[in-house]
Scaffold this motif. Sequence first.
Motif, PDB file in Angstrom:
ATOM      1  N   ASN A  75     -10.381   4.312  12.366  1.00 39.27           N
ATOM      2  CA  ASN A  75     -10.837   4.462  10.758  1.00 39.27           C
ATOM      3  C   ASN A  75     -10.523   3.332  10.023  1.00 39.27           C
ATOM      4  OD1 ASN A  75     -12.068   7.222  11.249  1.00 39.27           O
ATOM      5  ND2 ASN A  75     -10.133   8.079  11.177  1.00 39.27           N
ATOM      6  N   GLY A  76      -9.760   2.293  10.726  1.00 35.68           N
ATOM      7  CA  GLY A  76      -9.336   1.124  10.013  1.00 35.68           C
ATOM      8  C   GLY A  76      -8.160   1.574   9.041  1.00 35.68           C
ATOM      9  N   GLU A  77      -7.429   2.556   9.220  1.00 35.58           N
ATOM     10  CA  GLU A  77      -6.363   3.004   8.283  1.00 35.58           C
ATOM     11  C   GLU A  77      -4.987   2.461   8.971  1.00 35.58           C
ATOM     12  OE1 GLU A  77      -7.297   7.245   7.690  1.00 35.58           O
ATOM     13  OE2 GLU A  77      -8.677   6.695   6.203  1.00 35.58           O
ATOM     14  N   PHE A  78      -4.011   2.274   8.244  1.00 37.58           N
ATOM     15  CA  PHE A  78      -2.621   2.103   8.762  1.00 37.58           C
ATOM     16  C   PHE A  78      -1.620   2.929   8.064  1.00 37.58           C
ATOM     17  CE2 PHE A  78      -3.513  -1.370   5.572  1.00 37.58           C
ATOM     18  CZ  PHE A  78      -2.164  -1.147   5.182  1.00 37.58           C
ATOM     19  N   LEU A  79      -0.684   2.937   8.577  1.00 36.26           N
ATOM     20  CA  LEU A  79       0.458   3.657   7.851  1.00 36.26           C
ATOM     21  C   LEU A  79       2.053   3.051   8.462  1.00 36.26           C
ATOM     22  CD1 LEU A  79       1.820   6.069   6.048  1.00 36.26           C
ATOM     23  CD2 LEU A  79       1.786   7.199   8.185  1.00 36.26           C
ATOM     24  N   ILE A  80       2.655   2.793   7.482  1.00 43.90           N
ATOM     25  CA  ILE A  80       3.921   1.974   7.790  1.00 43.90           C
ATOM     26  C   ILE A  80       5.217   2.772   6.705  1.00 43.90           C
ATOM     27  CG2 ILE A  80       5.453   0.028   7.556  1.00 43.90           C
ATOM     28  CD1 ILE A  80       2.851  -1.629   7.637  1.00 43.90           C
ATOM     29  N   GLN A  81       6.214   3.150   7.583  1.00 52.33           N
ATOM     30  CA  GLN A  81       7.209   3.706   6.746  1.00 52.33           C
ATOM     31  C   GLN A  81       8.331   2.200   6.407  1.00 52.33           C
ATOM     32  OE1 GLN A  81       8.795   7.146   8.721  1.00 52.33           O
ATOM     33  NE2 GLN A  81       7.771   8.210   7.572  1.00 52.33           N
ATOM     34  N   ALA A  82       8.258   1.918   5.210  1.00 53.85           N
ATOM     35  CA  ALA A  82       8.930   0.990   4.656  1.00 53.85           C
ATOM     36  C   ALA A  82      10.193   1.257   3.768  1.00 53.85           C
ATOM     37  CB  ALA A  82       8.257  -0.011   4.153  1.00 53.85           C
ATOM     38  N   ALA A  83      11.278   0.540   3.771  1.00 45.97           N
ATOM     39  CA  ALA A  83      12.397   0.601   2.790  1.00 45.97           C
ATOM     40  C   ALA A  83      11.992   0.405   1.496  1.00 45.97           C
ATOM     41  CB  ALA A  83      13.511  -0.335   3.370  1.00 45.97           C
ATOM     42  N   VAL A  84      12.611   1.396   0.773  1.00 42.12           N
ATOM     43  CA  VAL A  84      12.196   1.582  -0.871  1.00 42.12           C
ATOM     44  C   VAL A  84      13.081   0.262  -1.311  1.00 42.12           C
ATOM     45  CG1 VAL A  84      11.909   3.773  -0.910  1.00 42.12           C
ATOM     46  CG2 VAL A  84      14.153   2.890  -1.337  1.00 42.12           C
ATOM     47  N   ASN A  85      12.529   0.044  -2.599  1.00 39.21           N
ATOM     48  CA  ASN A  85      13.165  -0.861  -3.543  1.00 39.21           C
ATOM     49  C   ASN A  85      13.195  -2.263  -2.920  1.00 39.21           C
ATOM     50  OD1 ASN A  85      13.351   0.654  -5.899  1.00 39.21           O
ATOM     51  ND2 ASN A  85      15.250   1.522  -4.762  1.00 39.21           N
ATOM     52  N   ASN A  86      11.902  -3.075  -2.364  1.00 36.53           N
ATOM     53  CA  ASN A  86      11.943  -4.056  -1.735  1.00 36.53           C
ATOM     54  C   ASN A  86      10.508  -4.908  -2.034  1.00 36.53           C
ATOM     55  OD1 ASN A  86      14.081  -4.845   0.379  1.00 36.53           O
ATOM     56  ND2 ASN A  86      13.895  -2.739   0.890  1.00 36.53           N
ATOM     57  N   THR A  87      10.535  -6.115  -1.749  1.00 38.41           N
ATOM     58  CA  THR A  87       9.168  -6.764  -2.042  1.00 38.41           C
ATOM     59  C   THR A  87       8.996  -7.259  -0.650  1.00 38.41           C
ATOM     60  OG1 THR A  87       9.971  -7.423  -4.458  1.00 38.41           O
ATOM     61  CG2 THR A  87       8.221  -8.695  -3.062  1.00 38.41           C
TER      62      THR A  87
END
Length: 142
Positions: A75-87
């Motif tokens: 469906n062209g979708e992605f999901l990433i679990q990323a660390a908070v408070n980051n750029t």
Amino acid sequence: PSGNHTVIVHKVGYTQLNQPIVIDLNAKVADFELEEVEKVNVSGKVLDELAIPLENAVIILKNASENYTVLTDENGEFLIQAAVNNTYNLSVFRSGYVIPADEEVEVEIMDLNLPDVVLSSCSGRPIDESYFEFKVNDPEWY
């Protein structure tokens, strides 16, 4: 050597630990406990210029200390679990499509659904990838 030292332990996805320790001649093991960094979901969708979802686009979310890479689904979708408070810098790649400039993404304490990423084909129109598929051992090819 024996004496007082400070050990710095860092692992991606965990908070850095600075721990003073005393090393003597009999010490062989030191235990350290790292705390996992809080993570949130960063999601989005990759489309072509006709708004058709693009499967298997490479999504890279990275900064100096962390790098997350995933592929988009059917469906062209992605999901990433990323660390908070980051750029992070967000990069999107797909064979046959122009590579857009990296986007800066601020990940704070809540899940983040990014705006759709629209890729333009290299030819100005969507590419039928089956056109490029051939079998090297196929006698009809040469």
